[in-house]
Design a protein around this motif. Structure first.
Motif, PDB file in Angstrom:
ATOM      1  N   SER A 207       0.855  -1.180   0.000  1.00 43.37           N
ATOM      2  CA  SER A 207       0.000   0.000   0.000  1.00 43.37           C
ATOM      3  C   SER A 207       0.891   1.229   0.000  1.00 43.37           C
ATOM      4  O   SER A 207       2.076   1.155   0.351  1.00 43.37           O
ATOM      5  CB  SER A 207      -0.909   0.007   1.229  1.00 43.37           C
ATOM      6  N   THR A 208       0.328   2.364  -0.384  1.00 43.51           N
ATOM      7  CA  THR A 208       1.111   3.596  -0.422  1.00 43.51           C
ATOM      8  C   THR A 208       0.454   4.678   0.415  1.00 43.51           C
ATOM      9  O   THR A 208      -0.766   4.696   0.589  1.00 43.51           O
ATOM     10  CB  THR A 208       1.287   4.111  -1.864  1.00 43.51           C
ATOM     11  N   MET A 209       1.296   5.578   0.928  1.00 43.32           N
ATOM     12  CA  MET A 209       0.812   6.754   1.650  1.00 43.32           C
ATOM     13  C   MET A 209       1.096   7.980   0.810  1.00 43.32           C
ATOM     14  O   MET A 209       2.249   8.248   0.452  1.00 43.32           O
ATOM     15  CB  MET A 209       1.475   6.908   3.015  1.00 43.32           C
ATOM     16  N   GLY A 210       0.052   8.726   0.475  1.00 50.96           N
ATOM     17  CA  GLY A 210       0.204   9.978  -0.253  1.00 50.96           C
ATOM     18  C   GLY A 210      -0.114  11.154   0.640  1.00 50.96           C
ATOM     19  O   GLY A 210      -0.147  11.035   1.870  1.00 50.96           O
ATOM     20  N   LEU A 211      -0.367  12.308   0.031  1.00 45.42           N
ATOM     21  CA  LEU A 211      -0.706  13.523   0.760  1.00 45.42           C
ATOM     22  C   LEU A 211      -1.966  14.110   0.147  1.00 45.42           C
ATOM     23  O   LEU A 211      -2.100  14.183  -1.073  1.00 45.42           O
ATOM     24  CB  LEU A 211       0.447  14.536   0.686  1.00 45.42           C
ATOM     25  N   ALA A 212      -2.900  14.517   0.999  1.00 48.27           N
ATOM     26  CA  ALA A 212      -4.188  15.018   0.521  1.00 48.27           C
ATOM     27  C   ALA A 212      -4.049  16.317  -0.262  1.00 48.27           C
ATOM     28  O   ALA A 212      -4.860  16.608  -1.140  1.00 48.27           O
ATOM     29  CB  ALA A 212      -5.148  15.215   1.701  1.00 48.27           C
ATOM     30  N   LEU A 213      -3.030  17.130   0.045  1.00 54.28           N
ATOM     31  CA  LEU A 213      -2.810  18.345  -0.728  1.00 54.28           C
ATOM     32  C   LEU A 213      -2.452  17.979  -2.163  1.00 54.28           C
ATOM     33  O   LEU A 213      -1.664  17.055  -2.393  1.00 54.28           O
ATOM     34  CB  LEU A 213      -1.674  19.170  -0.109  1.00 54.28           C
ATOM     35  N   PRO A 214      -2.999  18.676  -3.145  1.00 56.92           N
ATOM     36  CA  PRO A 214      -2.742  18.333  -4.548  1.00 56.92           C
ATOM     37  C   PRO A 214      -1.384  18.824  -5.028  1.00 56.92           C
ATOM     38  O   PRO A 214      -1.282  19.679  -5.914  1.00 56.92           O
ATOM     39  CB  PRO A 214      -3.901  19.014  -5.280  1.00 56.92           C
ATOM     40  N   GLN A 243      -3.574  13.735   5.753  1.00 57.74           N
ATOM     41  CA  GLN A 243      -4.335  14.970   5.559  1.00 57.74           C
ATOM     42  C   GLN A 243      -3.469  16.210   5.665  1.00 57.74           C
ATOM     43  O   GLN A 243      -3.854  17.277   5.200  1.00 57.74           O
ATOM     44  CB  GLN A 243      -5.485  15.029   6.585  1.00 57.74           C
ATOM     45  N   ASN A 244      -2.297  16.093   6.258  1.00 55.21           N
ATOM     46  CA  ASN A 244      -1.327  17.193   6.275  1.00 55.21           C
ATOM     47  C   ASN A 244       0.068  16.605   6.368  1.00 55.21           C
ATOM     48  O   ASN A 244       0.250  15.424   6.693  1.00 55.21           O
ATOM     49  CB  ASN A 244      -1.611  18.183   7.416  1.00 55.21           C
ATOM     50  N   ASP A 245       1.051  17.435   6.087  1.00 50.70           N
ATOM     51  CA  ASP A 245       2.442  16.987   5.999  1.00 50.70           C
ATOM     52  C   ASP A 245       3.140  17.084   7.357  1.00 50.70           C
ATOM     53  O   ASP A 245       4.210  17.685   7.489  1.00 50.70           O
ATOM     54  CB  ASP A 245       3.172  17.834   4.952  1.00 50.70           C
ATOM     55  N   THR A 246       2.527  16.480   8.369  1.00 48.12           N
ATOM     56  CA  THR A 246       3.058  16.491   9.731  1.00 48.12           C
ATOM     57  C   THR A 246       2.745  15.143  10.373  1.00 48.12           C
ATOM     58  O   THR A 246       1.917  14.374   9.862  1.00 48.12           O
ATOM     59  CB  THR A 246       2.420  17.597  10.594  1.00 48.12           C
ATOM     60  N   PRO A 247       3.376  14.835  11.528  1.00 54.25           N
ATOM     61  CA  PRO A 247       3.056  13.581  12.213  1.00 54.25           C
ATOM     62  C   PRO A 247       1.567  13.413  12.507  1.00 54.25           C
ATOM     63  O   PRO A 247       1.059  12.289  12.525  1.00 54.25           O
ATOM     64  CB  PRO A 247       3.869  13.682  13.505  1.00 54.25           C
ATOM     65  N   SER A 248       0.859  14.519  12.722  1.00 52.66           N
ATOM     66  CA  SER A 248      -0.583  14.420  12.984  1.00 52.66           C
ATOM     67  C   SER A 248      -1.345  13.944  11.750  1.00 52.66           C
ATOM     68  O   SER A 248      -2.497  13.505  11.856  1.00 52.66           O
ATOM     69  CB  SER A 248      -1.137  15.775  13.442  1.00 52.66           C
ATOM     70  N   GLY A 249      -0.713  14.024  10.589  1.00 55.18           N
ATOM     71  CA  GLY A 249      -1.310  13.490   9.368  1.00 55.18           C
ATOM     72  C   GLY A 249      -0.782  12.103   9.034  1.00 55.18           C
ATOM     73  O   GLY A 249      -1.532  11.243   8.561  1.00 55.18           O
ATOM     74  N   PHE A 250       0.515  11.873   9.280  1.00 55.71           N
ATOM     75  CA  PHE A 250       1.130  10.602   8.912  1.00 55.71           C
ATOM     76  C   PHE A 250       0.566   9.422   9.710  1.00 55.71           C
ATOM     77  O   PHE A 250       0.216   8.378   9.139  1.00 55.71           O
ATOM     78  CB  PHE A 250       2.649  10.645   9.140  1.00 55.71           C
ATOM     79  N   SER A 251       0.519   9.567  11.031  1.00 54.32           N
ATOM     80  CA  SER A 251       0.141   8.435  11.879  1.00 54.32           C
ATOM     81  C   SER A 251      -1.279   7.941  11.618  1.00 54.32           C
ATOM     82  O   SER A 251      -1.493   6.730  11.477  1.00 54.32           O
ATOM     83  CB  SER A 251       0.339   8.796  13.356  1.00 54.32           C
ATOM     84  N   PRO A 252      -2.291   8.827  11.529  1.00 54.19           N
ATOM     85  CA  PRO A 252      -3.629   8.342  11.189  1.00 54.19           C
ATOM     86  C   PRO A 252      -3.683   7.653   9.820  1.00 54.19           C
ATOM     87  O   PRO A 252      -4.402   6.658   9.653  1.00 54.19           O
ATOM     88  CB  PRO A 252      -4.474   9.615  11.199  1.00 54.19           C
ATOM     89  N   ALA A 253      -2.929   8.160   8.862  1.00 61.15           N
ATOM     90  CA  ALA A 253      -2.915   7.539   7.534  1.00 61.15           C
ATOM     91  C   ALA A 253      -2.342   6.128   7.613  1.00 61.15           C
ATOM     92  O   ALA A 253      -2.877   5.188   7.000  1.00 61.15           O
ATOM     93  CB  ALA A 253      -2.107   8.389   6.565  1.00 61.15           C
ATOM     94  N   ALA A 254      -1.246   5.962   8.352  1.00 53.62           N
ATOM     95  CA  ALA A 254      -0.663   4.635   8.506  1.00 53.62           C
ATOM     96  C   ALA A 254      -1.621   3.685   9.217  1.00 53.62           C
ATOM     97  O   ALA A 254      -1.767   2.519   8.838  1.00 53.62           O
ATOM     98  CB  ALA A 254       0.660   4.739   9.270  1.00 53.62           C
TER      99      ALA A 254
END
Length: 363
Positions: A207-214, A243-254
């Motif tokens: 699976s891949t992790m992207g960023l919600a910002l375009p 949802q954002n380029d910070t740990p608060s975005g990375f961890s929920p995505a993972a």
């Protein structure tokens, strides 16, 4: 329009480049046969080869011809303006410092300006450099289209422009009017990463992790992760965006990846921070999932590799991109080694736990 672009590109410093992404490479040779720079701005890595995979035939394959060290000429005016995308990013600062070192070694003056991911500010800075009558401008565009009119203005004033980190998709045009572009080769860095993962974990589900910002560069990189992963026989499960380029975005995505795609055996993310955060989530969940990124360079990845929380990373050649851009600038103003290639892709190397102490890291 500029405000929305600035918000969209707030994570761009993590990507590059252009943005691409400088010399963490050793003094090998590219597939094009040109000697890679070993000048003061370059950073060698003991025992890690930057030789381009001869099996690679993707869109970046024809552009791996790095520039040789130029001959220093007496009486050549060499005042360089350097536009950095985001001076707050350590990898981009390392790229700028490598460019400055090379410029000063060649007897030039170096004027740096930091856009802080603001395209309007960068346009103003470009115009300031034109007014200051620098001899050449090196620029890492926040928004290529926004900078294009100023590049045309510089060209009319007899000031050549060297682009960094664009085009990210080398089937498309870069900054109009640029005499060359120095790039890390976005398709190639993903190719190397996914090929190595497939060799280490044949047929694994990923699976891949992207960023919600375009952010166009990240969107492209994620699409190529899926493409090359499937090409090498890995089983694509899906993508989840931070949802954002910070740990608060990375961890929920993972965490969402673990829940939504329970068969996942590999997670591929878009930079050092997202990879390390994903690895921490995997460890906390007690899972055996391999984590990797094709866009690395910071020392946090070294520690995670040595702890075997990361499986592998591709070390983006930030410093050597800076060195190569300065060499290109000097070649243009001193009228040597011309014509320059339209694109200079700077090759680098993969790093695993076994080679983490041989690689060079930033920060």
């Amino acid at each position: 329009m500029f405000k929305s672009y600035s918000q969209r590109l707030a994570a761009l410093g993590s990507v590059c480049f252009v943005l691409t992404l400088s010399a963490c490479s050793d003094a090998g040779t590219s597939s094009g046969g040109a000697a890679a720079s070993t000048s003061a701005g370059a950073v060698a890595a003991d025992g890690l080869s930057t030789t381009v995979d001869p099996a690679y035939t993707g869109p970046d394959s024809k552009n791996f011809t790095t520039l040789k060290e130029p001959s220093k000429k007496d009486g050549v005016a060499f005042k360089v303006g350097f536009l950095t995308l985001n001076g707050g990013q350590p990898v981009l600062t390392a790229m700028q410092k490598a460019a400055e070192t090379e410029v000063e070694k060649l007897g030039g003056q170096f004027i740096a300006k930091d856009a802080s991911v603001d395209p309007q500010k960068q346009v103003s800075q470009m115009n300031e450099l034109i007014t200051a009558k620098v001899d050449v401008i090196i620029g890492h565009p926040v928004v290529s289209g926004a900078l294009a009119p100023s590049v045309a203005k510089a060209k009319a004033a007899g000031i050549p422009f060297i682009a960094i980190g664009t085009p990210f998709d080398q089937t498309k045009a870069g900054v109009p009017g640029a005499v060359t572009a120095v790039v890390q080769g976005f398709d190639y860095i993903v190719y190397r990463t996914m090929k190595s993962l497939s060799e280490r974990h044949p047929g694994a589900a990923f699976s891949t992790m992207g960023l919600a910002l375009p952010v166009d560069q990240l969107t492209y990189m994620n699409a190529r992760m899926e493409f090359w992963g499937k090409k090498f026989g890995l089983k694509f499960q899906g993508k989840v965006d931070a949802q954002n380029d910070t740990p608060s975005g990375f961890s929920p995505a993972a965490s969402t990846i673990l829940t939504k795609y329970p068969k996942t055996e590999i997670i591929v993310t878009y930079n050092d921070q997202s990879a390390v955060a994903a690895a921490s989530v995997v460890a906390a969940a007690g899972k055996k999932i391999f984590v990797a990124t094709p866009n690395s360079g910071q020392s946090i990845s070294q520690a995670a590799l040595k702890a075997k929380r990361l499986d592998l990373v591709y070390r983006t050649p930030w410093e050597n991109m800076g060195t190569q851009s300065a060499i290109a600038a000097y070649d243009v103003v001193s009228k040597q080694n011309l014509p320059l290639p339209a694109i200079v892709n700077v090759p680098s190397y993969l790093v695993t736990a076994d080679t983490a102490d041989k690689a060079r890291w930033i920060g």
